[in-house]
Design a protein around this motif. Structure first.
Motif, PDB file in Angstrom:
ATOM      1  N   GLN A  21       3.534   9.626  -3.282  1.00 27.10           N
ATOM      2  CA  GLN A  21       3.674   9.829  -1.848  1.00 27.10           C
ATOM      3  C   GLN A  21       4.949   9.148  -1.385  1.00 27.10           C
ATOM      4  OE1 GLN A  21       0.122   8.883   0.522  1.00 27.10           O
ATOM      5  NE2 GLN A  21      -1.055   8.820  -1.369  1.00 27.10           N
ATOM      6  N   ALA A  22       5.540   9.672  -0.349  1.00 25.60           N
ATOM      7  CA  ALA A  22       6.679   9.034   0.287  1.00 25.60           C
ATOM      8  C   ALA A  22       6.686   9.432   1.755  1.00 25.60           C
ATOM      9  CB  ALA A  22       7.993   9.442  -0.379  1.00 25.60           C
ATOM     10  N   PRO A  23       7.031   8.508   2.660  1.00 22.66           N
ATOM     11  CA  PRO A  23       7.077   8.852   4.073  1.00 22.66           C
ATOM     12  C   PRO A  23       8.069   9.973   4.346  1.00 22.66           C
ATOM     13  CG  PRO A  23       7.151   6.472   3.749  1.00 22.66           C
ATOM     14  CD  PRO A  23       7.335   7.090   2.403  1.00 22.66           C
ATOM     15  N   ALA A  24       7.798  10.760   5.368  1.00 20.02           N
ATOM     16  CA  ALA A  24       8.662  11.887   5.701  1.00 20.02           C
ATOM     17  C   ALA A  24      10.102  11.430   5.904  1.00 20.02           C
ATOM     18  CB  ALA A  24       8.150  12.575   6.969  1.00 20.02           C
ATOM     19  N   GLY A  25      11.023  12.108   5.263  1.00 19.39           N
ATOM     20  CA  GLY A  25      12.443  11.819   5.417  1.00 19.39           C
ATOM     21  C   GLY A  25      12.994  10.803   4.437  1.00 19.39           C
ATOM     22  N   GLY A  41       6.343  -0.438 -16.407  1.00 17.26           N
ATOM     23  CA  GLY A  41       4.904  -0.311 -16.475  1.00 17.26           C
ATOM     24  C   GLY A  41       4.478   1.148 -16.501  1.00 17.26           C
ATOM     25  N   ALA A  42       3.218   1.366 -16.807  1.00 15.13           N
ATOM     26  CA  ALA A  42       2.660   2.717 -16.792  1.00 15.13           C
ATOM     27  C   ALA A  42       2.301   3.107 -15.359  1.00 15.13           C
ATOM     28  CB  ALA A  42       1.430   2.767 -17.676  1.00 15.13           C
ATOM     29  N   GLY A  43       2.243   4.395 -15.119  1.00 17.94           N
ATOM     30  CA  GLY A  43       1.821   4.872 -13.810  1.00 17.94           C
ATOM     31  C   GLY A  43       2.961   5.392 -12.966  1.00 17.94           C
ATOM     32  N   THR A  44       2.616   5.756 -11.750  1.00 12.54           N
ATOM     33  CA  THR A  44       3.528   6.439 -10.840  1.00 12.54           C
ATOM     34  C   THR A  44       3.913   5.543  -9.674  1.00 12.54           C
ATOM     35  OG1 THR A  44       2.492   8.554 -11.379  1.00 12.54           O
ATOM     36  CG2 THR A  44       3.741   8.462  -9.331  1.00 12.54           C
ATOM     37  N   ILE A  45       5.174   5.559  -9.320  1.00 19.46           N
ATOM     38  CA  ILE A  45       5.640   4.846  -8.130  1.00 19.46           C
ATOM     39  C   ILE A  45       4.963   5.423  -6.886  1.00 19.46           C
ATOM     40  CG2 ILE A  45       7.626   4.586  -6.581  1.00 19.46           C
ATOM     41  CD1 ILE A  45       9.362   4.186  -9.011  1.00 19.46           C
ATOM     42  N   LYS A  46       4.545   4.532  -5.989  1.00 23.02           N
ATOM     43  CA  LYS A  46       4.007   4.956  -4.701  1.00 23.02           C
ATOM     44  C   LYS A  46       4.735   4.199  -3.599  1.00 23.02           C
ATOM     45  CE  LYS A  46      -0.624   5.850  -6.551  1.00 23.02           C
ATOM     46  NZ  LYS A  46      -2.054   5.474  -6.474  1.00 23.02           N
ATOM     47  N   PHE A  47       5.225   4.939  -2.615  1.00 19.35           N
ATOM     48  CA  PHE A  47       5.879   4.338  -1.449  1.00 19.35           C
ATOM     49  C   PHE A  47       5.301   5.022  -0.227  1.00 19.35           C
ATOM     50  CE2 PHE A  47       9.582   4.087   1.542  1.00 19.35           C
ATOM     51  CZ  PHE A  47       9.544   2.721   1.720  1.00 19.35           C
ATOM     52  N   VAL A  48       4.489   4.299   0.540  1.00 16.06           N
ATOM     53  CA  VAL A  48       3.714   4.916   1.615  1.00 16.06           C
ATOM     54  C   VAL A  48       3.843   4.098   2.896  1.00 16.06           C
ATOM     55  CG1 VAL A  48       2.041   5.886  -0.010  1.00 16.06           C
ATOM     56  CG2 VAL A  48       1.611   3.645   1.004  1.00 16.06           C
ATOM     57  N   THR A  49       3.600   4.755   4.020  1.00 15.52           N
ATOM     58  CA  THR A  49       3.458   4.025   5.272  1.00 15.52           C
ATOM     59  C   THR A  49       2.090   3.355   5.265  1.00 15.52           C
ATOM     60  OG1 THR A  49       2.643   6.029   6.347  1.00 15.52           O
ATOM     61  CG2 THR A  49       4.987   5.535   6.584  1.00 15.52           C
ATOM     62  N   MET A  50       2.072   2.110   5.752  1.00 18.75           N
ATOM     63  CA  MET A  50       0.818   1.367   5.820  1.00 18.75           C
ATOM     64  C   MET A  50       0.893   0.445   7.019  1.00 18.75           C
ATOM     65  SD  MET A  50      -1.058  -1.027   2.922  1.00 18.75           S
ATOM     66  CE  MET A  50      -1.221   0.360   1.784  1.00 18.75           C
ATOM     67  N   HIS A 195      10.781  -3.421 -11.000  1.00 18.33           N
ATOM     68  CA  HIS A 195       9.570  -2.919 -11.653  1.00 18.33           C
ATOM     69  C   HIS A 195       8.474  -3.990 -11.736  1.00 18.33           C
ATOM     70  CE1 HIS A 195      10.897  -4.008 -16.097  1.00 18.33           C
ATOM     71  NE2 HIS A 195      10.864  -5.062 -15.319  1.00 18.33           N
ATOM     72  N   LEU A 196       7.239  -3.501 -11.906  1.00 21.48           N
ATOM     73  CA  LEU A 196       6.056  -4.342 -12.081  1.00 21.48           C
ATOM     74  C   LEU A 196       5.699  -5.147 -10.830  1.00 21.48           C
ATOM     75  CD1 LEU A 196       6.902  -5.674 -15.678  1.00 21.48           C
ATOM     76  CD2 LEU A 196       5.722  -3.553 -15.038  1.00 21.48           C
ATOM     77  N   LEU A 197       6.112  -4.645  -9.651  1.00 25.17           N
ATOM     78  CA  LEU A 197       5.849  -5.341  -8.398  1.00 25.17           C
ATOM     79  C   LEU A 197       5.081  -4.448  -7.423  1.00 25.17           C
ATOM     80  CD1 LEU A 197       9.260  -7.099  -7.623  1.00 25.17           C
ATOM     81  CD2 LEU A 197       7.201  -8.127  -8.613  1.00 25.17           C
ATOM     82  N   GLU A 198       4.304  -5.101  -6.552  1.00 26.89           N
ATOM     83  CA  GLU A 198       3.673  -4.459  -5.401  1.00 26.89           C
ATOM     84  C   GLU A 198       4.048  -5.272  -4.174  1.00 26.89           C
ATOM     85  OE1 GLU A 198      -0.727  -3.190  -3.618  1.00 26.89           O
ATOM     86  OE2 GLU A 198      -0.547  -4.069  -5.609  1.00 26.89           O
ATOM     87  N   VAL A 199       4.724  -4.624  -3.226  1.00 25.93           N
ATOM     88  CA  VAL A 199       5.304  -5.312  -2.083  1.00 25.93           C
ATOM     89  C   VAL A 199       5.001  -4.563  -0.802  1.00 25.93           C
ATOM     90  CG1 VAL A 199       7.455  -6.161  -1.045  1.00 25.93           C
ATOM     91  CG2 VAL A 199       7.182  -6.217  -3.525  1.00 25.93           C
ATOM     92  N   HIS A 200       4.652  -5.299   0.259  1.00 22.40           N
ATOM     93  CA  HIS A 200       4.487  -4.724   1.594  1.00 22.40           C
ATOM     94  C   HIS A 200       5.666  -5.139   2.445  1.00 22.40           C
ATOM     95  CE1 HIS A 200       2.187  -2.857   4.820  1.00 22.40           C
ATOM     96  NE2 HIS A 200       2.661  -3.813   5.594  1.00 22.40           N
ATOM     97  N   ILE A 201       6.184  -4.183   3.235  1.00 21.29           N
ATOM     98  CA  ILE A 201       7.374  -4.427   4.041  1.00 21.29           C
ATOM     99  C   ILE A 201       7.064  -4.150   5.499  1.00 21.29           C
ATOM    100  CG2 ILE A 201       9.800  -3.849   4.419  1.00 21.29           C
ATOM    101  CD1 ILE A 201       8.284  -2.594   1.224  1.00 21.29           C
ATOM    102  N   ASP A 202       7.327  -5.142   6.355  1.00 17.75           N
ATOM    103  CA  ASP A 202       7.154  -4.998   7.801  1.00 17.75           C
ATOM    104  C   ASP A 202       8.464  -5.316   8.513  1.00 17.75           C
ATOM    105  OD1 ASP A 202       4.514  -4.171   8.625  1.00 17.75           O
ATOM    106  OD2 ASP A 202       3.758  -6.051   7.768  1.00 17.75           O
TER     107      ASP A 202
END
Length: 208
Positions: A21-25, A41-50, A195-202
């Protein structure tokens, strides 16, 4: 939403054809690891609005940007980054600015990033080259993961008329002149997560 890449573009860039997923635009460019001792790492990159921001899950390193997000002249780029948990070794995340041709072979940008070990780093990107502007430097301003494994760091790049200040949690940790490796600060701004990170951005954005 999946990203679809024309076959002709694959020879030029390493875009992410399998981003869940990726935010519109927004666009995503993957930087695959070339190190056998530091693989992706294994798996798929996800970049979403949250919530009011974005959430990046990165088995592989990536740069995220919206082509409509550009800044010129004097400006301040900000983002508050919450690392959700430490990775198995030091990996960096933070702000991209002064970008051009981000989805092409001659990509260029500057980036200011921090890591879980309390260090910050300023580098440039020029095609496949990543020259260091300032090497990995420890600072008490950079917050390390707490007992929950999380850490939150508010990053800023303050572009002035003749210098650039790099700021962590309100503290200027470094400055460079607007010349040499950091002469070009006009262009696209975005986010980089290794890579290998999970980050939230505000609070991501630019003010004059």
């Amino acid at each position: 939403m999946k990203l679809h890449v024309h076959i002709a573009a694959l020879a030029l860039v390493a875009l992410a054809p399998l981003v869940a997923q990726a935010p519109a635009g927004w666009k995503v460019r993957v930087d695959h690891s070339t190190s056998a001792t530091d693989p992706d790492g294994a798996g798929t990159i996800k970049f979403v609005t949250m919530g009011s921001g974005f959430h990046a899950t990165n088995p592989q390193a990536a740069v995220y940007w919206n082509p409509s997000n550009t800044a010129t002249g004097t400006y301040t780029l900000k983002g508050t980054f919450t690392l959700m948990k430490p990775s198995g070794h030091t990996n960096y995340y933070g702000l991209v600015f002064g970008g051009s041709n981000l989805d092409g072979a001659q990509q260029k940008y500057l980036y200011f990033v921090v890591a879980q070990n309390g260090t910050w780093l300023v580098k440039a990107r020029d095609g496949d080259a990543t020259p260091t502007v300032s090497s990995k430097t420890p600072s008490d301003a950079v917050k390390k993961p707490d007992d929950t494994g999380k850490s939150t760091n508010a990053l800023e790049v303050r572009v002035g008329a003749d210098k650039i200040d790099y700021v962590v949690n309100g503290t200027v940790v470094y400055s460079t002149p607007k010349s040499g490796a950091t002469a070009n600060t006009d262009g696209t701004y975005g986010i980089r997560v290794n890579h290998l990170l999970e980050v939230h951005i505000d609070g991501f954005g630019v003010s004059k």
